[in-house]
Design a protein around this motif. Structure first.
Motif, PDB file in Angstrom:
ATOM      1  N   VAL A  33       0.854  -1.188   0.000  1.00 60.62           N
ATOM      2  CA  VAL A  33       0.000   0.000   0.000  1.00 60.62           C
ATOM      3  C   VAL A  33       0.892   1.241   0.000  1.00 60.62           C
ATOM      4  CG1 VAL A  33      -1.687   1.311   1.351  1.00 60.62           C
ATOM      5  CG2 VAL A  33      -1.916  -1.173   1.137  1.00 60.62           C
ATOM      6  N   GLY A  34       0.552   2.176  -0.879  1.00 56.52           N
ATOM      7  CA  GLY A  34       1.305   3.419  -0.992  1.00 56.52           C
ATOM      8  C   GLY A  34       2.313   3.441  -2.128  1.00 56.52           C
ATOM      9  N   GLU A  35       2.733   2.270  -2.581  1.00 54.70           N
ATOM     10  CA  GLU A  35       3.672   2.208  -3.705  1.00 54.70           C
ATOM     11  C   GLU A  35       2.966   2.628  -4.990  1.00 54.70           C
ATOM     12  OE1 GLU A  35       6.096  -1.316  -4.435  1.00 54.70           O
ATOM     13  OE2 GLU A  35       5.757  -1.913  -2.352  1.00 54.70           O
ATOM     14  N   SER A  36       3.771   2.979  -5.969  1.00 51.59           N
ATOM     15  CA  SER A  36       3.255   3.254  -7.307  1.00 51.59           C
ATOM     16  C   SER A  36       3.624   2.078  -8.202  1.00 51.59           C
ATOM     17  CB  SER A  36       3.867   4.547  -7.847  1.00 51.59           C
ATOM     18  OG  SER A  36       3.359   4.829  -9.135  1.00 51.59           O
ATOM     19  N   ILE A  37       2.637   1.575  -8.946  1.00 56.13           N
ATOM     20  CA  ILE A  37       2.906   0.495  -9.893  1.00 56.13           C
ATOM     21  C   ILE A  37       2.449   0.955 -11.272  1.00 56.13           C
ATOM     22  CG2 ILE A  37       2.818  -1.375  -8.210  1.00 56.13           C
ATOM     23  CD1 ILE A  37      -0.038  -1.987  -9.089  1.00 56.13           C
ATOM     24  N   GLU A  38       2.999   0.341 -12.292  1.00 58.92           N
ATOM     25  CA  GLU A  38       2.657   0.757 -13.645  1.00 58.92           C
ATOM     26  C   GLU A  38       2.519  -0.433 -14.575  1.00 58.92           C
ATOM     27  OE1 GLU A  38       6.989   1.963 -15.434  1.00 58.92           O
ATOM     28  OE2 GLU A  38       5.944   3.451 -14.208  1.00 58.92           O
ATOM     29  N   GLY A  39       1.943  -0.159 -15.696  1.00 59.08           N
ATOM     30  CA  GLY A  39       1.769  -1.157 -16.736  1.00 59.08           C
ATOM     31  C   GLY A  39       1.156  -0.479 -17.943  1.00 59.08           C
ATOM     32  N   PHE A  40       0.611  -1.265 -18.843  1.00 63.00           N
ATOM     33  CA  PHE A  40       0.005  -0.743 -20.054  1.00 63.00           C
ATOM     34  C   PHE A  40      -1.496  -0.982 -20.017  1.00 63.00           C
ATOM     35  CE2 PHE A  40       4.384  -1.622 -21.157  1.00 63.00           C
ATOM     36  CZ  PHE A  40       4.753  -0.425 -21.746  1.00 63.00           C
ATOM     37  N   CYS A  41      -2.249   0.091 -20.109  1.00 66.88           N
ATOM     38  CA  CYS A  41      -3.699  -0.034 -20.184  1.00 66.88           C
ATOM     39  C   CYS A  41      -4.040  -0.626 -21.544  1.00 66.88           C
ATOM     40  CB  CYS A  41      -4.363   1.325 -20.025  1.00 66.88           C
ATOM     41  SG  CYS A  41      -6.155   1.236 -20.190  1.00 66.88           S
TER      42      CYS A  41
END
Length: 116
Positions: free
Chosen positions: A64-72
């Motif tokens: 919780v609180g981290e930033s995660i990313e990927g491709f929509c």
């Protein structure tokens, strides 16, 4: 960046897996799956990078609180189906704007994420 073709290939490889999709006892499962898949396919988009803040309950791989990313790869009505190619993982982000998304611990199959 991934291409639409790469995203569609990943989706097609995983879309028949329905293990994590809840279907109520009163629903016709086949009709529900067909409707869910149709809705997901109609919401596909050209992949673009998005990030989200991890919200409760978090993920086994992100706190919780981290930033995660990927491709929509699909979005509609505040749902954002996100694909992380390196992990071969699908996640669901929520929010009205790509600049302010939350990730509430939902990951798994494309249909499981879309049904969440």
């Amino acid at each position: 960046m991934i291409s639409l073709q790469q995203a569609q290939f990943a989706l097609e490889a995983a879309i028949s897996n329905r293990d994590d999709v809840f279907v109520s006892a009163s629903a016709n499962a086949d009709e529900y799956f067909e409707s869910l898949e149709r809705d997901l396919r109609s919401s596909l988009c050209e992949p673009f990078s998005v990030s989200a803040q991890v919200m409760a309950p978090g993920f086994p791989f992100a706190e919780v609180g981290e930033s995660i990313e990927g491709f929509c790869i699909a979005h509609a009505r505040g749902y954002w189906l996100v694909y992380q190619p390196a992990e071969e993982r699908f996640l669901c982000f929520w929010g009205e704007s790509a600049s302010n998304l939350g990730a509430h611990g939902v990951f798994g199959t494309p249909l499981g994420c879309w049904a969440a």
